[in-house]
Design a protein around this motif. Sequence first.
Motif, PDB file in Angstrom:
ATOM      1  N   TYR A 274     -10.571  -8.351  39.578  1.00  0.00           N
ATOM      2  CA  TYR A 274      -9.476  -8.780  38.700  1.00  0.00           C
ATOM      3  C   TYR A 274     -10.014  -9.335  37.383  1.00  0.00           C
ATOM      4  N   HIS A 275     -11.067 -10.131  37.479  1.00  0.00           N
ATOM      5  CA  HIS A 275     -11.677 -10.724  36.288  1.00  0.00           C
ATOM      6  C   HIS A 275     -12.142  -9.632  35.322  1.00  0.00           C
ATOM      7  N   LEU A 276     -12.812  -8.614  35.843  1.00  0.00           N
ATOM      8  CA  LEU A 276     -13.291  -7.515  34.998  1.00  0.00           C
ATOM      9  C   LEU A 276     -12.145  -6.672  34.455  1.00  0.00           C
ATOM     10  N   LEU A 277     -11.139  -6.400  35.278  1.00  0.00           N
ATOM     11  CA  LEU A 277      -9.974  -5.633  34.828  1.00  0.00           C
ATOM     12  C   LEU A 277      -9.285  -6.337  33.673  1.00  0.00           C
ATOM     13  N   LEU A 278      -9.064  -7.624  33.809  1.00  0.00           N
ATOM     14  CA  LEU A 278      -8.366  -8.375  32.763  1.00  0.00           C
ATOM     15  C   LEU A 278      -9.220  -8.496  31.501  1.00  0.00           C
ATOM     16  N   ASP A 279     -10.517  -8.566  31.664  1.00  0.00           N
ATOM     17  CA  ASP A 279     -11.393  -8.602  30.492  1.00  0.00           C
ATOM     18  C   ASP A 279     -11.320  -7.270  29.739  1.00  0.00           C
ATOM     19  N   GLU A 280     -11.378  -6.163  30.462  1.00  0.00           N
ATOM     20  CA  GLU A 280     -11.262  -4.838  29.827  1.00  0.00           C
ATOM     21  C   GLU A 280      -9.938  -4.696  29.104  1.00  0.00           C
ATOM     22  N   GLN A 281      -8.858  -5.125  29.769  1.00  0.00           N
ATOM     23  CA  GLN A 281      -7.542  -4.985  29.165  1.00  0.00           C
ATOM     24  C   GLN A 281      -7.387  -5.878  27.935  1.00  0.00           C
ATOM     25  N   SER A 282      -7.914  -7.089  27.997  1.00  0.00           N
ATOM     26  CA  SER A 282      -7.802  -7.972  26.832  1.00  0.00           C
ATOM     27  C   SER A 282      -8.596  -7.404  25.660  1.00  0.00           C
ATOM     28  N   GLN A 283      -9.751  -6.814  25.914  1.00  0.00           N
ATOM     29  CA  GLN A 283     -10.540  -6.197  24.841  1.00  0.00           C
ATOM     30  C   GLN A 283      -9.787  -5.031  24.204  1.00  0.00           C
ATOM     31  N   GLN A 284      -9.114  -4.243  25.026  1.00  0.00           N
ATOM     32  CA  GLN A 284      -8.343  -3.112  24.497  1.00  0.00           C
ATOM     33  C   GLN A 284      -7.199  -3.608  23.619  1.00  0.00           C
ATOM     34  N   ILE A 285      -6.508  -4.642  24.060  1.00  0.00           N
ATOM     35  CA  ILE A 285      -5.404  -5.208  23.281  1.00  0.00           C
ATOM     36  C   ILE A 285      -5.932  -5.776  21.967  1.00  0.00           C
ATOM     37  N   PHE A 286      -7.026  -6.521  22.041  1.00  0.00           N
ATOM     38  CA  PHE A 286      -7.597  -7.119  20.832  1.00  0.00           C
ATOM     39  C   PHE A 286      -8.002  -6.051  19.816  1.00  0.00           C
ATOM     40  N   ALA A 287      -8.516  -4.932  20.299  1.00  0.00           N
ATOM     41  CA  ALA A 287      -8.957  -3.851  19.403  1.00  0.00           C
ATOM     42  C   ALA A 287      -7.807  -3.242  18.613  1.00  0.00           C
ATOM     43  N   ILE A 288      -6.599  -3.323  19.124  1.00  0.00           N
ATOM     44  CA  ILE A 288      -5.430  -2.759  18.455  1.00  0.00           C
ATOM     45  C   ILE A 288      -4.943  -3.662  17.322  1.00  0.00           C
TER      46      ILE A 288
ATOM     47  N   PHE B 285      -2.671   0.691  35.812  1.00  0.00           N
ATOM     48  CA  PHE B 285      -3.757   0.019  36.526  1.00  0.00           C
ATOM     49  C   PHE B 285      -3.247  -1.251  37.208  1.00  0.00           C
ATOM     50  N   LEU B 286      -2.434  -2.014  36.499  1.00  0.00           N
ATOM     51  CA  LEU B 286      -1.900  -3.247  37.074  1.00  0.00           C
ATOM     52  C   LEU B 286      -0.953  -2.945  38.232  1.00  0.00           C
ATOM     53  N   TYR B 287      -0.164  -1.894  38.089  1.00  0.00           N
ATOM     54  CA  TYR B 287       0.741  -1.490  39.169  1.00  0.00           C
ATOM     55  C   TYR B 287      -0.050  -1.082  40.407  1.00  0.00           C
ATOM     56  N   GLU B 288      -1.027  -0.216  40.222  1.00  0.00           N
ATOM     57  CA  GLU B 288      -1.806   0.267  41.369  1.00  0.00           C
ATOM     58  C   GLU B 288      -2.600  -0.855  42.032  1.00  0.00           C
ATOM     59  N   THR B 289      -3.033  -1.809  41.236  1.00  0.00           N
ATOM     60  CA  THR B 289      -3.791  -2.930  41.779  1.00  0.00           C
ATOM     61  C   THR B 289      -2.915  -3.828  42.634  1.00  0.00           C
ATOM     62  N   THR B 290      -1.629  -3.916  42.319  1.00  0.00           N
ATOM     63  CA  THR B 290      -0.724  -4.801  43.049  1.00  0.00           C
ATOM     64  C   THR B 290       0.117  -4.076  44.105  1.00  0.00           C
ATOM     65  N   ARG B 291       0.090  -2.756  44.082  1.00  0.00           N
ATOM     66  CA  ARG B 291       0.943  -2.001  45.012  1.00  0.00           C
ATOM     67  C   ARG B 291       0.530  -2.279  46.448  1.00  0.00           C
ATOM     68  N   ASN B 292       1.523  -2.508  47.270  1.00  0.00           N
ATOM     69  CA  ASN B 292       1.329  -2.783  48.701  1.00  0.00           C
ATOM     70  C   ASN B 292       0.524  -4.039  48.966  1.00  0.00           C
ATOM     71  N   ALA B 293       0.385  -4.887  47.973  1.00  0.00           N
ATOM     72  CA  ALA B 293      -0.340  -6.152  48.170  1.00  0.00           C
ATOM     73  C   ALA B 293       0.643  -7.241  48.558  1.00  0.00           C
ATOM     74  N   GLU B 294       0.126  -8.216  49.239  1.00  0.00           N
ATOM     75  CA  GLU B 294       0.949  -9.343  49.681  1.00  0.00           C
ATOM     76  C   GLU B 294       1.424 -10.136  48.460  1.00  0.00           C
ATOM     77  N   ALA B 295       2.728 -10.399  48.399  1.00  0.00           N
ATOM     78  CA  ALA B 295       3.293 -11.158  47.270  1.00  0.00           C
ATOM     79  C   ALA B 295       2.676 -12.536  47.206  1.00  0.00           C
ATOM     80  N   GLY B 296       2.389 -12.971  45.965  1.00  0.00           N
ATOM     81  CA  GLY B 296       1.832 -14.300  45.752  1.00  0.00           C
ATOM     82  C   GLY B 296       0.432 -14.459  46.298  1.00  0.00           C
TER      83      GLY B 296
END
Length: 177
Positions: free
Chosen positions: A62-76, A164-175
Amino acid sequence: MAKAKPVSRIGSDRLNTPTDLNPEDVKKISEGLTVLLSDLFALYIKTKNFHWHVSGPNFRDYHLLLDEQSQQIFAIIDAVGERGRKIGGTVLRSIGQASTLTNVQDNDAEYVGPLDMLKELRDDNKALTARMRELHEVTDEANDVSTTSLLEEWIDQSEERTWFLYETTRNAEAGGH
């Protein structure tokens, strides 16, 4: 010989970047880009917040996924601001202005479960995609092919983050922790 099109000059005489776009279209587009900038800054900070505060058994992923996503957003961010200036408009000037324009809700909670973080960002990115599609309609109608093309790339990136966020959370326990 064809007559030259009028040059649009929006804002101060000192910020009068010439363009062949209609002045009313420049105003609508630059206003839309300003809101987009506000949303991107807010989403960047929120994604970094969750990146810094994620915990639990899937921490590294999760830490790496969010870092990648934040870098992509920042680049825009810079490209959005520069695009508004290239067409003769003005864009975001301050954090205060951004806070009044953004559609992204802050999350200042002391603790947010990792799956709740990912779901919240998934929904934020999905909503951002929808707003970019609305701006795309405006730029397409104004024949602003460059902004339209850039929006298509940014929409694709936002859809990928959502996926990516959807697939990471799909079928996962809520909370989940």
